[in-house]
Design an enzyme around this catalytic site. Structure first.
Site, PDB file in Angstrom:
ATOM      1  N   TYR A  17       0.804  -1.233   0.000  1.00  0.00           N
ATOM      2  CA  TYR A  17       0.000   0.000   0.000  1.00  0.00           C
ATOM      3  C   TYR A  17       0.834   1.279   0.000  1.00  0.00           C
ATOM      4  O   TYR A  17       0.288   2.370  -0.011  1.00  0.00           O
ATOM      5  CB  TYR A  17      -0.965  -0.017   1.191  1.00  0.00           C
ATOM      6  N   HIS A  94      -7.510  -0.743  -7.110  1.00  0.00           N
ATOM      7  CA  HIS A  94      -6.804  -1.345  -5.969  1.00  0.00           C
ATOM      8  C   HIS A  94      -5.355  -0.914  -6.030  1.00  0.00           C
ATOM      9  O   HIS A  94      -4.729  -0.997  -7.101  1.00  0.00           O
ATOM     10  CB  HIS A  94      -6.906  -2.876  -5.997  1.00  0.00           C
TER      11      HIS A  94
HETATM   12  C1  DQA Z   1      -7.106  -3.272  -1.647  1.00  0.00           C
HETATM   13  C2  DQA Z   1      -6.935  -4.783  -1.842  1.00  0.00           C
HETATM   14  C3  DQA Z   1      -7.843  -5.555  -0.934  1.00  0.00           C
HETATM   15  O1  DQA Z   1      -7.663  -6.947  -1.129  1.00  0.00           O
HETATM   16  C4  DQA Z   1      -7.549  -5.224   0.510  1.00  0.00           C
HETATM   17  O2  DQA Z   1      -8.431  -5.927   1.364  1.00  0.00           O
HETATM   18  C5  DQA Z   1      -7.563  -3.769   0.787  1.00  0.00           C
HETATM   19  C6  DQA Z   1      -6.952  -2.874  -0.192  1.00  0.00           C
HETATM   20  C7  DQA Z   1      -6.076  -2.473  -2.473  1.00  0.00           C
HETATM   21  O3  DQA Z   1      -6.280  -1.273  -2.640  1.00  0.00           O
HETATM   22  O4  DQA Z   1      -5.084  -3.034  -2.908  1.00  0.00           O
HETATM   23  O5  DQA Z   1      -8.033  -3.309   1.822  1.00  0.00           O
HETATM   24  O6  DQA Z   1      -8.397  -2.912  -2.092  1.00  0.00           O
END
Ligand code: DQA
Length: 144
Positions: A17, A94
């Site tokens: 992230y 994502h």
């Molecule tokens: C997410 C990917 C999801 O699997 C995860 O649960 C998240 C973040 C991403 O931005 O990569 O909370 O949505």
């Protein structure tokens, strides 16, 4: 619209992230929107009920939607159904590459309702989403 756990983005695995705060993410996304000739508004909650209620009525405050529901992406049919009611073009984003992680992250219950999905491009995925939505709103978008 950011889903569950985005309020503590800076505490989540930086290898997925990027270590940035939600405020930093929103500042970047606001810039991408403005570069694309759009104005971004933001919403985050850890309450699925609050997310659903905001989502199904989003047309009252927006012409289009960038949605990253976090973990809800993978199982919340309530969010799927709310997105169906939203009736604005939506792009799924994502930060991480969900297809390359645990098998349960490969399922998206919102993807079929979105005009495009950008996954694994980090913050840049939001720039792609804004550009895609700007094209969609000006009627020149084709395919994904
Ligand atoms: C997410 C990917 C999801 O699997 C995860 O649960 C998240 C973040 C991403 O931005 O990569 O909370 O949505």
């Amino acid at each position: 619209m950011h889903g569950v756990n985005f309020d503590v983005l800076e505490r989540r695995d930086p290898s997925h992230y990027g270590g940035l705060t939600l405020a930093e993410l929103e500042a970047a996304v606001g810039g991408f929107a403005s570069d694309a000739g759009l104005v971004a508004g933001f919403f985050q909650t850890n309450s699925e009920a609050a997310f659903v209620e905001r989502l199904r009525d989003v047309a009252a405050s927006a012409d289009a939607l960038v949605i990253n529901p976090g973990a809800w992406t993978h199982y919340s049919w309530a969010i799927h159904d709310a997105l169906e009611l939203a009736r604005v073009p939506a792009v799924e984003v994502h930060l991480s590459d969900v297809a390359a992680r645990e098998p349960w992250r490969r399922v998206s219950v919102v993807g079929d309702l979105c005009v495009a999905t950008f996954s694994g491009h980090g913050v840049e995925g939001y720039r792609m989403a804004m550009e895609r939505l700007a094209a969609e709103l000006s009627g020149v978008a084709e395919g994904n």
